[in-house]
Scaffold this active site. Sequence first.
Site, PDB file in Angstrom:
ATOM      1  N   ILE A 154     -40.653  20.503  27.586  1.00  0.00           N
ATOM      2  CA  ILE A 154     -40.540  21.935  27.882  1.00  0.00           C
ATOM      3  C   ILE A 154     -39.988  22.677  26.662  1.00  0.00           C
ATOM      4  O   ILE A 154     -40.501  23.731  26.277  1.00  0.00           O
ATOM      5  CB  ILE A 154     -39.642  22.160  29.125  1.00  0.00           C
ATOM      6  N   ARG A 231     -30.918  22.565  34.505  1.00  0.00           N
ATOM      7  CA  ARG A 231     -30.274  22.271  35.782  1.00  0.00           C
ATOM      8  C   ARG A 231     -28.940  23.005  35.777  1.00  0.00           C
ATOM      9  O   ARG A 231     -28.301  23.124  34.717  1.00  0.00           O
ATOM     10  CB  ARG A 231     -29.990  20.770  35.925  1.00  0.00           C
ATOM     11  N   GLU A 260     -27.350  25.191  44.670  1.00  0.00           N
ATOM     12  CA  GLU A 260     -28.513  25.971  45.125  1.00  0.00           C
ATOM     13  C   GLU A 260     -28.817  25.617  46.572  1.00  0.00           C
ATOM     14  O   GLU A 260     -28.703  24.448  46.938  1.00  0.00           O
ATOM     15  CB  GLU A 260     -29.734  25.619  44.257  1.00  0.00           C
ATOM     16  N   HIS A 278     -34.666  29.393  41.047  1.00  0.00           N
ATOM     17  CA  HIS A 278     -35.251  28.125  40.592  1.00  0.00           C
ATOM     18  C   HIS A 278     -36.783  28.172  40.674  1.00  0.00           C
ATOM     19  O   HIS A 278     -37.397  27.395  41.427  1.00  0.00           O
ATOM     20  CB  HIS A 278     -34.692  26.949  41.402  1.00  0.00           C
TER      21      HIS A 278
HETATM   22  P1  NAP Z   1     -37.842  15.844  28.309  1.00  0.00           P
HETATM   23  O1  NAP Z   1     -39.199  15.891  27.712  1.00  0.00           O
HETATM   24  O2  NAP Z   1     -37.246  14.525  28.635  1.00  0.00           O
HETATM   25  O3  NAP Z   1     -36.863  16.656  27.330  1.00  0.00           O
HETATM   26  C1  NAP Z   1     -35.483  16.618  27.470  1.00  0.00           C
HETATM   27  C2  NAP Z   1     -34.836  16.908  26.118  1.00  0.00           C
HETATM   28  O4  NAP Z   1     -33.425  16.866  26.279  1.00  0.00           O
HETATM   29  C3  NAP Z   1     -35.208  15.898  25.055  1.00  0.00           C
HETATM   30  O5  NAP Z   1     -35.549  16.624  23.893  1.00  0.00           O
HETATM   31  C4  NAP Z   1     -33.948  15.093  24.805  1.00  0.00           C
HETATM   32  O6  NAP Z   1     -33.827  14.877  23.427  1.00  0.00           O
HETATM   33  C5  NAP Z   1     -32.835  16.025  25.287  1.00  0.00           C
HETATM   34  N1  NAP Z   1     -31.744  15.270  25.898  1.00  0.00           N
HETATM   35  C6  NAP Z   1     -31.837  14.355  26.896  1.00  0.00           C
HETATM   36  N2  NAP Z   1     -30.611  13.884  27.204  1.00  0.00           N
HETATM   37  C7  NAP Z   1     -29.755  14.488  26.359  1.00  0.00           C
HETATM   38  C8  NAP Z   1     -28.344  14.395  26.171  1.00  0.00           C
HETATM   39  N3  NAP Z   1     -27.600  13.580  26.911  1.00  0.00           N
HETATM   40  N4  NAP Z   1     -27.780  15.171  25.209  1.00  0.00           N
HETATM   41  C9  NAP Z   1     -28.533  15.979  24.457  1.00  0.00           C
HETATM   42  N5  NAP Z   1     -29.877  16.109  24.587  1.00  0.00           N
HETATM   43  C10 NAP Z   1     -30.469  15.369  25.519  1.00  0.00           C
HETATM   44  O7  NAP Z   1     -37.779  16.683  29.658  1.00  0.00           O
HETATM   45  P2  NAP Z   1     -38.651  17.955  30.067  1.00  0.00           P
HETATM   46  O8  NAP Z   1     -39.882  17.516  30.750  1.00  0.00           O
HETATM   47  O9  NAP Z   1     -38.752  18.877  28.902  1.00  0.00           O
HETATM   48  O10 NAP Z   1     -37.701  18.581  31.188  1.00  0.00           O
HETATM   49  C11 NAP Z   1     -36.389  18.953  30.892  1.00  0.00           C
HETATM   50  C12 NAP Z   1     -35.653  19.371  32.138  1.00  0.00           C
HETATM   51  O11 NAP Z   1     -36.064  20.670  32.551  1.00  0.00           O
HETATM   52  C13 NAP Z   1     -35.907  18.513  33.380  1.00  0.00           C
HETATM   53  O12 NAP Z   1     -35.193  17.302  33.358  1.00  0.00           O
HETATM   54  C14 NAP Z   1     -35.457  19.439  34.494  1.00  0.00           C
HETATM   55  O13 NAP Z   1     -34.097  19.256  34.763  1.00  0.00           O
HETATM   56  C15 NAP Z   1     -35.684  20.827  33.903  1.00  0.00           C
HETATM   57  N6  NAP Z   1     -36.750  21.534  34.633  1.00  0.00           N
HETATM   58  C16 NAP Z   1     -36.461  22.710  35.245  1.00  0.00           C
HETATM   59  C17 NAP Z   1     -37.444  23.379  35.927  1.00  0.00           C
HETATM   60  C18 NAP Z   1     -37.151  24.688  36.594  1.00  0.00           C
HETATM   61  O14 NAP Z   1     -37.804  25.000  37.585  1.00  0.00           O
HETATM   62  N7  NAP Z   1     -36.234  25.492  36.080  1.00  0.00           N
HETATM   63  C19 NAP Z   1     -38.727  22.845  36.018  1.00  0.00           C
HETATM   64  C20 NAP Z   1     -38.995  21.642  35.378  1.00  0.00           C
HETATM   65  C21 NAP Z   1     -37.998  20.990  34.675  1.00  0.00           C
HETATM   66  P3  NAP Z   1     -33.124  13.573  22.853  1.00  0.00           P
HETATM   67  O15 NAP Z   1     -33.725  12.425  23.616  1.00  0.00           O
HETATM   68  O16 NAP Z   1     -33.474  13.595  21.391  1.00  0.00           O
HETATM   69  O17 NAP Z   1     -31.685  13.745  23.087  1.00  0.00           O
END
Ligand code: NAP
Length: 312
Positions: A154, A231, A260, A278
């Site tokens: 994302i 989140r 929420e 959300h």
């Molecule tokens: P993703 O591809 O796994 O990306 C997550 C990013 O966060 C990665 O770049 C990762 O980089 C970093 N990260 C993970 N753990 C970390 C930590 N402990 N400290 C620092 N950085 C960290 O996930 P995505 O598909 O983009 O989704 C991300 C999140 O968006 C989901 O998990 C969900 O909670 C949220 N989301 C929200 C909605 C909404 O409706 N608002 C919808 C969908 C998703 P590194 O591995 O390099 O650290």
Amino acid sequence: MIKPDLLMMGSYPDGDMEALSSAYRLLKHWELGPEGLGVASRPLIRALATRGDLGVDTQTLESLPNLEIIACYGVGVDAIDLETARRRGIRVTNTPDVLNGDVADLAIGLALATMRRIPAGDAHVRSGDWERGNPALAPRLHGKKVGIAGLGRIGSTLARRFSGFDVEIGYFGRSPRKDTPHRYFDDLTALAAWADLLVLTLPGGNATHKLVGAQVLQALGPEGYLVNVSRGSTVDEAALLQALEARAIAGAGLDVFWNEPRIDPRFARLDNVVLQPHLGSATIETRRAMGQLVRDNLTAHFAGLPLLTPVI
Ligand code: NAP
């Protein structure tokens, strides 16, 4: 052919419920309640479908001795007890990628709405106040420094969207990415101090719990904005409310919260926030694609084929 049982933790849109019910006997946890599943029926359940906001708790997992797969409608799996699933060899799938564009779009919308105070402008016109004068000037978005915490699926989509706004982009994560020209910060407070706008696209869970606290908000400063589409758990909400009330940060656009949908009522009293229930992935097209991916993963599992989007 006998339809396999599918325990559902929460409802899906009507079209998805119909499609699922043609292939599975649906057991609706929200109607049955925790005690509603008879002892005799629990061993028959091999598959469970949930949503990112609901997940599945340890007690429910422990009551299903023959569970093989948890299919999550959503990419965030922080509400699923992954440790128990891993220990028991239960597969978990989610719905990544299909929602990147929508969550990124909403983050852009929240950034613009918050910084340019679009809801306040709308209220100004509707109320007739326009005749008495114009609202105060707002800061621009383009040309600013945007910090993205979590440059994953994302976050990277969001960075591409932002490139059209001529902003400078920095990002924070556990390690630098080789495939991006953007500036890497190994420290979130340093990113917040650099950025005019900090956008959170991190996963939830223990590792990111309250990562944005008083120190990060202080670094963002009185002219800085926060957008959270990750989140609620990634932010220390007490510190955020305090910072917003004291104008220690300029404003926030928030799609996600603690507790929420019963969020802290102090948010509704603030005039420097834009709030969303959300809705990051909540478009017709994306929700359809998410439902399809849930079904495709379940179909693959029951056919003995590789899962499309496994988490574990
Ligand atoms: P993703 O591809 O796994 O990306 C997550 C990013 O966060 C990665 O770049 C990762 O980089 C970093 N990260 C993970 N753990 C970390 C930590 N402990 N400290 C620092 N950085 C960290 O996930 P995505 O598909 O983009 O989704 C991300 C999140 O968006 C989901 O998990 C969900 O909670 C949220 N989301 C929200 C909605 C909404 O409706 N608002 C919808 C969908 C998703 P590194 O591995 O390099 O650290």
